[in-house]
Design an enzyme around this catalytic site. Structure first.
Site, mmCIF file in Angstrom:
data_model
loop_
_atom_site.group_PDB
_atom_site.id
_atom_site.type_symbol
_atom_site.label_atom_id
_atom_site.label_comp_id
_atom_site.label_asym_id
_atom_site.label_seq_id
_atom_site.Cartn_x
_atom_site.Cartn_y
_atom_site.Cartn_z
ATOM 1 N N CYS A 150 68.538 122.167 66.716
ATOM 2 C CA CYS A 150 67.711 123.081 67.369
ATOM 3 C C CYS A 150 68.032 123.263 68.565
ATOM 4 O O CYS A 150 67.964 124.431 69.325
ATOM 5 C CB CYS A 150 66.401 123.105 67.174
ATOM 6 N N HIS A 155 60.432 126.673 72.797
ATOM 7 C CA HIS A 155 61.071 126.392 71.475
ATOM 8 C C HIS A 155 60.005 127.168 70.479
ATOM 9 O O HIS A 155 60.822 127.664 69.653
ATOM 10 C CB HIS A 155 61.020 124.877 71.418
ATOM 11 N N HIS A 167 63.423 130.985 63.069
ATOM 12 C CA HIS A 167 63.895 129.726 63.935
ATOM 13 C C HIS A 167 65.633 129.925 63.502
ATOM 14 O O HIS A 167 65.929 129.283 62.375
ATOM 15 C CB HIS A 167 63.447 128.481 63.427
#
Length: 580
Positions: free
Chosen positions: A207, A342, A381
């Site tokens: 990520c 995030h 995401h």
């Protein structure tokens, strides 16, 4: 005695000169190591039709939710895949995510790639190639002029399961599978297609991938290893396996949506996307006359180390990477106005991140809180593209002087002591105007499942790099040149440009003319639309798109044979016969 004193004086003079030279060299080295890096171009594709940075901003400004049903064009057995009751192996209860449209759509001919090779290329590689080209054109750089330039390519992607295993692949793609699927070629193909001679590095830190790629690009530019750089990341989920695995772990939101830092946070919403940035040293961008969208002031990368689990986030490590990025930027926490977090919406990760932000950014005046947001609330995401999505969002927010709201975050998480610092969730849009007495700055965080953390500090473009205000249009005729590699592509470009201009009436015709003439690649199939006003020019574009003739439209094909062209002489006369 006098002679010894003279020698000593001469020696001390030489030492003093040497020390001054050494000090100057050290200062120059320090300046190079911390010099600001300009973002001069961007391109992206995300769910919800966000096929450009402007389209992404429109989605965010309107507060739209881009999450939707699973795709039906990838051969997934959706009837067998969904199972909400029995928990059969290989099934998931999740029915929505942030998916890209038409991931199979790729103009292979444009890049000189055969249909067989294109089929063997995994879509993440295709998307990175396309958006790298688009980002360069967005920067006003003709991609066809970069052969031999010391340009670095730093891009990342996550998934490696496209197509059949090599030993079972059909004959139609044999010979192209290695270059079509291995991670290293994702960056290498971009460098090869553009002729770039700087470092080409493919990254996968999950990520945090695209922020780590940005960090490497910044370091390469500051060291002089590269003179310009491309940085970004892409994610396409080739199979539904991600949903099956994370659902089994209980990490996914049942409705497929990220509710960052909210009381209703109940897991991640998985998504796809791609984003690429064009970077130059700020001094080089100004010298070349490139528009500066924003400035990268500082970056940092670190690792969780031995935390309480391989995939568990570490609060202390997150604090350290934030502090390192601020130190690299030469700034303090109070210099930053907003953080693009995030913020995936998980019960474990969000509170850890919020506490790290409170510990680093939270100590600030009550009347100037740190605004906290997450683009994942809109588009999901996007994994390897998550960091670059946050960067593009903030660059657009700086340009539009507005921070878009975070969706699904009306009630802050009760698992965080928000009173421990001055941080506020962006539950509504917030104005972020340019000020004469304060430079606007923002940060972006990314944390990988492997424990690799990244933090980037951005700053608004210097005032003299801001686009000038609109002036009066002149009465002289304008020419809009178009070119493409085929008649069909030329018609599509005209239609796309017309659609863009209809949606952006504030764009001045003369600016469009300048951009088309000086920042686009000149291909063989060409058209020129001439007109004295916007309506003339738009009607000419419509004629190109429809394949019609028009009085203010000229078409032609440039010769590709060296020395095969014909010579023409233009006798322009004197006086006013030739305006301009």
């Amino acid at each position: 005695m006098a002679e010894d004193i003279a020698k000593l004086r001469d020696y001390l003079n030489r030492v003093t000169v040497d020390l001054r030279k050494t000090r100057k060299r050290l200062q120059e080295a320090e300046d190079r190591a911390s010099q600001p890096i300009a973002i001069v171009g961007m391109d992206c594709r995300f769910a919800g039709g966000a096929s450009s940075p402007d389209a992404l901003w429109e989605l965010l400004e309107q507060g739209r939710d881009a999450i939707g049903p699973f795709p039906t064009d990838r051969g997934w057995d959706l009837e067998r895949l969904f199972d909400t009751a029995s928990g059969r192996g290989g099934t998931t209860s999740i029915r929505e995510g942030g998916f890209l449209d038409d991931v199979a759509g790729f103009d292979a001919e444009f890049f000189g790639i055969s249909p067989r090779e294109a089929l063997a290329m995994e879509p993440q590689q295709r998307l990175l190639l396309e958006t790298s080209w688009g980002a360069l054109e967005h920067a006003g750089i003709d991609p066809s002029t970069l052969d031999g330039v010391r340009g670095g390519v730093f891009v990342g992607r996550n998934y490696h399961e496209y197509g059949a295993p090599m030993e079972h692949a059909p004959d139609s793609v044999e010979g192209h599978l290695v270059t079509g699927s291995v991670a290293s070629v994702a960056s290498g193909r971009i460098a090869y297609s553009l002729g770039l001679s700087g470092p080409a590095i493919s990254v996968d830190t999950a990520c945090s991938t695209s922020l780590v790629a940005l960090h490497l690009a910044v370091r390469s530019l500051r060291s002089g290893e590269s003179d310009m750089a491309l940085a970004g990341g892409a994610t396409v989920m080739y199979t539904p396996g991600t949903f099956v695995e994370f659902d089994r772990q209980g990490a996914l939101a049942p409705d497929g949506r990220c509710k960052a830092f909210a009381s209703g946070a109940n897991g991640m919403g998985m998504a796809e996307g791609v984003g690429v940035l064009v970077l130059e040293r700020l001094s080089d961008a100004r010298r070349k006359g490139h528009r500066v969208l924003a400035v990268v002031r500082g970056t940092a990368v670190n690792q969780d180390g031995a935390s309480n689990g391989l995939t568990a986030p570490s609060g202390p490590a997150q604090q350290r990477v934030i502090q390192a990025a601020l130190a690299d930027a030469g700034l303090t926490a109070s210099d930053v106005d907003t953080v693009e977090a995030h913020g995936t919406g998980t019960a474990l990760g969000d509170p850890v991140e919020a506490r790290a932000l409170l510990a680093t950014y939270g100590k600030r005046p009550k009347d100037r809180p740190l605004w906290l947001g997450s683009v994942k609330s809109n588009i999901g995401h996007t994994q390897a593209a998550a960091g670059v999505a946050g960067v593009i969002k903030l660059v657009q927010a700086l340009r539009h002087e507005r921070l878009p709201k975070t969706l699904h975050a009306d009630e802050p998480s009760p698992h965080v002591d928000w009173s421990a610092g001055t941080i506020r969730l962006l539950t509504e849009h917030a104005d972020w105007p340019r000020s004469d007495d304060r430079v606007r700055r923002a940060s972006v965080s990314g944390f990988g499942i492997s424990g690799t953390n990244a933090h980037v500090v951005l700053e608004e473009a210097p005032l003299d790099d801001v686009e000038p205000a609109d002036g009066e249009e002149g009465a002289a005729p304008l020419l809009w040149p178009l070119s493409a590699k085929s008649p069909r592509a030329l018609a599509a470009q005209a239609a796309g440009l017309a659609e863009h201009l209809q949606a952006r009436p504030e764009l001045r015709p003369r600016d469009v003319a300048g951009a088309l003439a000086t920042t686009r690649t000149a291909f063989a199939h060409r058209a020129a639309v001439v007109g004295e006003g916007r309506d003339d020019l738009l009607s000419g574009l419509a004629a190109v798109a429809d394949g019609r003739t028009a009085r203010h439209l000229v078409r032609g094909t440039a010769s590709s044979t060296a020395g095969g062209g014909r010579t023409a002489f233009l006798f322009s006369g004197q006086g006013s016969q030739r305006p301009g």
